[in-house]
Motif scaffolding. Structure first.
Motif, PDB file in Angstrom:
ATOM      1  N   UNK A 113     -54.363  97.460  33.621  1.00 19.57           N
ATOM      2  CA  UNK A 113     -53.625  97.201  34.853  1.00 19.57           C
ATOM      3  C   UNK A 113     -52.257  97.866  34.813  1.00 19.57           C
ATOM      4  N   UNK A 114     -51.889  98.537  35.911  1.00 16.75           N
ATOM      5  CA  UNK A 114     -50.529  99.048  36.036  1.00 16.75           C
ATOM      6  C   UNK A 114     -49.615  97.867  36.339  1.00 16.75           C
ATOM      7  N   UNK A 115     -48.637  97.624  35.477  1.00 20.79           N
ATOM      8  CA  UNK A 115     -47.767  96.460  35.599  1.00 20.79           C
ATOM      9  C   UNK A 115     -47.016  96.520  36.928  1.00 20.79           C
ATOM     10  N   UNK A 116     -46.994  95.370  37.614  1.00 21.76           N
ATOM     11  CA  UNK A 116     -46.303  95.301  38.890  1.00 21.76           C
ATOM     12  C   UNK A 116     -47.163  95.721  40.060  1.00 21.76           C
ATOM     13  N   UNK A 117     -48.464  95.921  39.830  1.00 20.41           N
ATOM     14  CA  UNK A 117     -49.359  96.311  40.915  1.00 20.41           C
ATOM     15  C   UNK A 117     -50.723  95.685  40.661  1.00 20.41           C
ATOM     16  N   UNK A 118     -51.673  95.981  41.550  1.00 19.91           N
ATOM     17  CA  UNK A 118     -53.056  95.574  41.309  1.00 19.91           C
ATOM     18  C   UNK A 118     -53.936  96.781  41.064  1.00 19.91           C
ATOM     19  N   UNK A 119     -53.350  97.935  40.810  1.00 19.23           N
ATOM     20  CA  UNK A 119     -54.112  99.132  40.462  1.00 19.23           C
ATOM     21  C   UNK A 119     -54.596  98.992  39.023  1.00 19.23           C
ATOM     22  N   UNK A 120     -55.896  99.081  38.848  1.00 18.45           N
ATOM     23  CA  UNK A 120     -56.436  98.934  37.508  1.00 18.45           C
ATOM     24  C   UNK A 120     -57.937  98.835  37.536  1.00 18.45           C
ATOM     25  N   UNK A 121     -58.523  98.495  36.384  1.00 22.81           N
ATOM     26  CA  UNK A 121     -59.971  98.407  36.268  1.00 22.81           C
ATOM     27  C   UNK A 121     -60.307  97.536  35.072  1.00 22.81           C
ATOM     28  N   UNK A 158     -48.752 100.813  31.850  1.00 22.59           N
ATOM     29  CA  UNK A 158     -50.117 100.299  31.935  1.00 22.59           C
ATOM     30  C   UNK A 158     -50.317  99.269  30.823  1.00 22.59           C
ATOM     31  N   UNK A 159     -50.825  98.091  31.202  1.00 24.28           N
ATOM     32  CA  UNK A 159     -51.052  97.018  30.231  1.00 24.28           C
ATOM     33  C   UNK A 159     -52.554  96.865  30.003  1.00 24.28           C
ATOM     34  N   UNK A 160     -52.954  96.811  28.725  1.00 26.04           N
ATOM     35  CA  UNK A 160     -54.354  96.652  28.354  1.00 26.04           C
ATOM     36  C   UNK A 160     -54.482  95.348  27.584  1.00 26.04           C
ATOM     37  N   UNK A 161     -55.337  94.444  28.059  1.00 26.00           N
ATOM     38  CA  UNK A 161     -55.437  93.132  27.416  1.00 26.00           C
ATOM     39  C   UNK A 161     -56.868  92.630  27.470  1.00 26.00           C
TER      40      UNK A 161
END
Length: 890
Positions: free
Chosen positions: A41-49, A69-72
């Motif tokens: 997820x791109x921090x501060x947004x909902x763009x991600x997968x 980008x945060x990966x968890x």
């Protein structure tokens, strides 16, 4: 002009093209195994997968410039990577390391989007599956009692744990917080037959973990929940085959084998995956009754992944019999009493009662008492997810469940002579002026010593088959705005549940011992007549006491918006729900079945249905509103608050028809207001949260049971309002490498603000208990423990504390605080060569290390018992138990 416009449009198209960046990559663990379901997820947004079964992910974003980008993923340390978005494709290779901050773990429950616990404006806790496996839990209560704000009473054994959520009254049984598997409740409606949700399924090792969502923000999605959700998420297979076998031994005859296998179905290019899990077990404990717990459960899923989504079929089969321990007589200090053999009596259920049967007007009835809590059946669920586009996602679940369920309640010491007394005293009570008596143990001809202790007991067979149909569908649209995004979800939930509520009862005379012998008693009355008082150990063949059939429909629609706006997160939503139910109450009559002239009327006459019914329909509609916000104060601290106005449709079984089409009072929803404000902290050393909350409940319907003419019936029906304010905190502090201190604390000040009680036997009403504390809700709950795990050796030493509480709303009996200690450790060995991932963990665990004998509850069916009497009726917590485990991963 046309050329100019065309050129301008081309320029905008080119600009739009360059402003969109494709991001892709893979997520693996430190052994190189792909991680499925990781959140990118791109921090501060909902763009991600979310990473797929091979660890791959990809998405496109219109964001530009330098972004993080945060990966968890659950059970791994979260990572952040800085990227520059300028239209050039970006490829990332992520390696996650096990462990990490629980606040960074991805939330799967009570939300339309994936996000970390730290970024969610509500209270959430989670446990990973390996933690549950190491726990060697006796019951759901062992898993739940470490969660802040939850009181979990597990004194009854493995099933039907009584669960109380912070600030709310309850009879237990998950009333305000449904138990879910993979986002769907095990039972869609409440109160058709009062069975607890955990009788329909058992935890196994085929789960990723379990999440506990507390507070009112969970009221909107899916089945809806007034005060929280308990959700187990199943493992699904991936391209890397995984196999686990977990064997568990314990004292008192426990042997249990869990297994899990998962992987790919088909060839190398297949996108179909499987997972199969379950257990086989046998157990004579935790308190030996002479009738063992035994059974099996199997669960499986098959998942088909395609380009824009997935389709998963889940299934469960269970055939399980679990013994259940009820309250029994204790001494005035609430300690166990010694029996005739000099040993402390822990329970009064007798193995000699297996195959008990008697005649009724409808034929022979054979009691399923030896099966305890018996569950046979299962469910099928289809889970479909489809992405029409990156910003438009569809989700749906459809579930069918069918169970044959019997619940055997053996209530030791609950009769006219409910305390242990000598046989001579007993005969003097039941046959004053008798001219002599004879008494033998069932199956023998030897006379019983008149100084031996005996006691009255009651057995209740609850025959409760259930069929459940439920489905949910939702559509989520992501809308990008100048300073963030909106995730707007619209959904519908439909459910129908059909259940029977059929009860049989009988009363038993036994000696006062563990696994007691049954007593057959004959006497000559004062008039010289021979009287058979008990035969086969039974002194009252009560027969059928209820013959009810209930059904309930639910229809709900909801609309929510989860907003990400710079440093702010907002959740708002509205839910509207309608319920319709039918209660068919069968008439019960008494008739003489046995014609032996020496039998007492209690043995000769038996109750049975006459075939007639009184029916009434109920319906209600209500709405729920939830609003929550979170502010990122800095990288370490998030502040949050949430408010909800929710509802709970009361148990239909509390609205029995008094005439065709007429119930005793109007059916309406119970209203619940909740508010919470708090902070979440996450640093390298310290993680935790602190919150203050308020819970207000109005128009609650409460049913208290008791005994009339020897039968267990509904005695009073109360209309209540309650209010609670509280504080709650969690702590996870790293003392050293691999060593952490974890704790929770909940303080709540609660009271009954309104209570109008109607005596159902006299139909008179009175105002009682107003200003008192809620029954069975402590003021303080807490846990503290030290945990060590270096990847090979692990150990824990923990305490769970439940403060003092009142046994009933009248606050006349206060139960002392209970502290349960647990210790455990294990060592994991590498198996095979250096390239092998095979491991074997050997471990041990001790439950209730110091053998605390605290009482979890008083007599829920005798709310007027005295607190300082010579004898006290209650249920102690389970005694100390030692477990050994061997877990093989290959």
């Amino acid at each position: 002009m046309k050329k100019f416009i065309f050129t301008l449009l081309c320029m905008f198209s080119i600009a739009a093209t360059f402003s969109q960046t494709d991001v892709s990559g893979t997520v693996k663990d430190n052994l190189g195994v792909p991680v499925t379901g990781a959140n990118v997820l791109i921090i501060g947004s909902t763009s991600g997968a979310t990473s797929d079964f091979d660890g791959n992910f990809s998405f496109s974003t219109n964001l530009t410039g330098v972004q993080k980008i945060k990966i968890s993923y659950l059970g791994y340390e979260a990572q952040e990577q800085t990227v520059t978005l300028n239209g050039t494709p970006i490829t990332l290779q992520i390696v996650l390391v096990e462990g990490g901050n629980s606040l960074d773990e991805v939330v799967l429950t009570a939300s339309a989007t994936f996000r970390s616990q730290k970024d969610t404006p509500m209270s959430i806790s989670s446990l990973k599956q390996n933690e549950i496996t190491k726990l060697s839990a006796n019951s759901q209560a062992d898993i739940l009692r470490s969660i802040p704000g939850i009181t979990a009473e597990g004194g009854g054994g493995e099933t039907a744990s009584n669960v109380f959520v912070r600030g709310l009254p309850s009879g237990g049984q998950y009333v305000f917080n449904p138990l879910q598997y993979d986002g769907m409740p095990l039972m869609s409606t409440f109160g058709l037959n009062s069975s607890a949700h955990d009788v329909y399924a058992r935890p196994d090792i085929g789960f990723k973990g379990v999440e506990f969502v507390r507070g009112g923000a969970a009221v909107l999605y899916g089945a809806g929940s007034v005060a929280g959700i308990i959700n187990y998420t199943s493992k699904t297979g991936d391209s890397n085959e995984e196999n686990i076998i977990n064997m568990e031994w314990a004292d008192k005859g426990r042997l249990k084998t869990d297994f899990y296998t998962g992987g790919k179905l088909g060839g190398e290019d297949s996108n179909t995956y499987y997972a199969f899990t379950g257990f086989v077990r046998k157990d004579d404990g935790p308190i030996e009754t002479g009738m063992p717990t035994k059974g099996v459960q199997f669960r499986a899923n098959i998942k088909k992944k395609f380009e824009n989504g997935s389709f998963t079929i889940h299934g469960q089969f269970i055939n399980d019999n679990a013994q259940f321990i009820m309250p029994l007589p204790l001494d005035g200090n609430r300690k166990r009493i010694s029996g005739n053999d000099g040993e402390a009596v822990e329970q009064l259920l007798s193995g000699e009662l297996a195959n008990t049967s008697f005649l009724t007007a409808g034929g022979a009835y054979e009691s399923p008492i030896e099966d305890g809590v018996s569950t046979q059946g299962g469910y099928l669920m289809a889970d479909f997810n489809y992405n029409f586009a990156d910003d438009l996602k569809f989700k749906s679940k459809v579930k069918y469940a069918n169970y044959k369920h019997n619940f055997a309640l053996y209530v030791g010491g609950n009769g006219a002579n409910n305390n242990p007394i000598t046989l001579n005293e007993y005969v003097g009570n039941v046959a004053p002026g008798n001219l002599g008596f004879t008494a033998q143990y069932q199956g023998t001809s030897a006379a019983i010593n008149g100084s031996d202790l005996v006691v009255d007991n009651l057995h209740v067979d609850r025959l409760r088959p259930m069929t459940d149909y439920s489905g949910e569908a939702s559509l989520t649209k992501t809308i990008e705005v100048t300073n963030g995004t909106h995730n707007i979800t619209g959904g519908v939930y439909l459910a129908r549940t059909e259940a029977e509520d059929v009860n049989y009862q009988y009363r038993v005379l036994s000696e006062f011992n563990n696994n007691p012998k049954l007593v057959n008693l004959n006497y000559v009355d004062a008039g010289g007549n021979d009287v058979t008082f008990s035969t086969g150990g039974l002194y009252n063949r009560i027969g059928m006491t209820s013959n009810n059939f209930l059904s309930q429909n639910k229809t709900a629609v909801y609309l929510t918006d989860e907003m990400v706006l710079d440093k702010w997160r907002f959740d708002v939503g509205l839910r509207i729900e309608n319920t319709q139910g039918t209660f068919s109450k069968g008439n019960i009559v008494e008739s003489q079945v046995y014609d032996d002239a020496t039998l007492t009327p209690e043995l000769a006459n038996v109750n049975f249905a006459d075939g007639s019914f009184t029916r009434a329909d109920v319906s209600a509609t209500d709405w729920a509103l939830s609003a929550a916000g979170l502010y990122k104060l800095n990288d370490k601290v998030n502040l949050y608050a949430n408010f909800s106005r929710g509802f709970f449709f009361p148990q239909i079984r509390g609205f029995a028809p008094i005439a065709t089409g007429v119930t005793g009072s109007k059916y309406d929803s119970e209203k619940i207001i909740q508010f919470e404000v708090g902070a979440k902290l996450g640093t390298e050393k310290l993680k935790g949260s602190v919150a203050a909350y308020y819970v207000g409940l109005s128009d609650r319907i409460k049913i208290d049971q008791g005994f009339v003419s020897g039968s267990l019936v509904d005695l009073t029906r109360s209309e209540q309002s309650t209010k609670t304010i509280g504080l709650e905190a969690t702590l996870d502090y790293s003392l050293a490498n691999n060593l952490s201190l974890r704790g929770t604390a909940t303080y709540q000040d609660h009271e009954i603000s309104k209570n109008v009680s109607t005596d159902l036997t006299t139909n008179t009403s009175s105002t009682t208990n107003e200003g008192n504390e809620l029954a069975r809700q402590p003021n303080f709950l807490g846990s503290i423990g030290a945990y060590y795990d270096d990847g090979a050796f692990d150990a824990l030493f923990s305490f769970n504390h439940t403060g003092s509480k009142f046994a009933a709303d009248n606050n006349t009996v206060e139960l002392d605080a209970i502290t349960i200690a647990r210790i455990g450790a294990g060592y994991e060995f590498a198996m095979g060569d250096n390239d092998s991932d095979d491991t074997l963990r050997l471990g041990f665990s001790v439950f209730n290390l110091f053998n605390d004998e605290g009482v979890t509850e008083g007599d829920p069916r005798n709310v007027n018992q005295a607190g300082d009497a010579e004898f006290f009726f209650g249920r102690p917590i389970l005694p100390r138990r030692f477990f050994l485990t061997a877990t093989f991963n290959f």
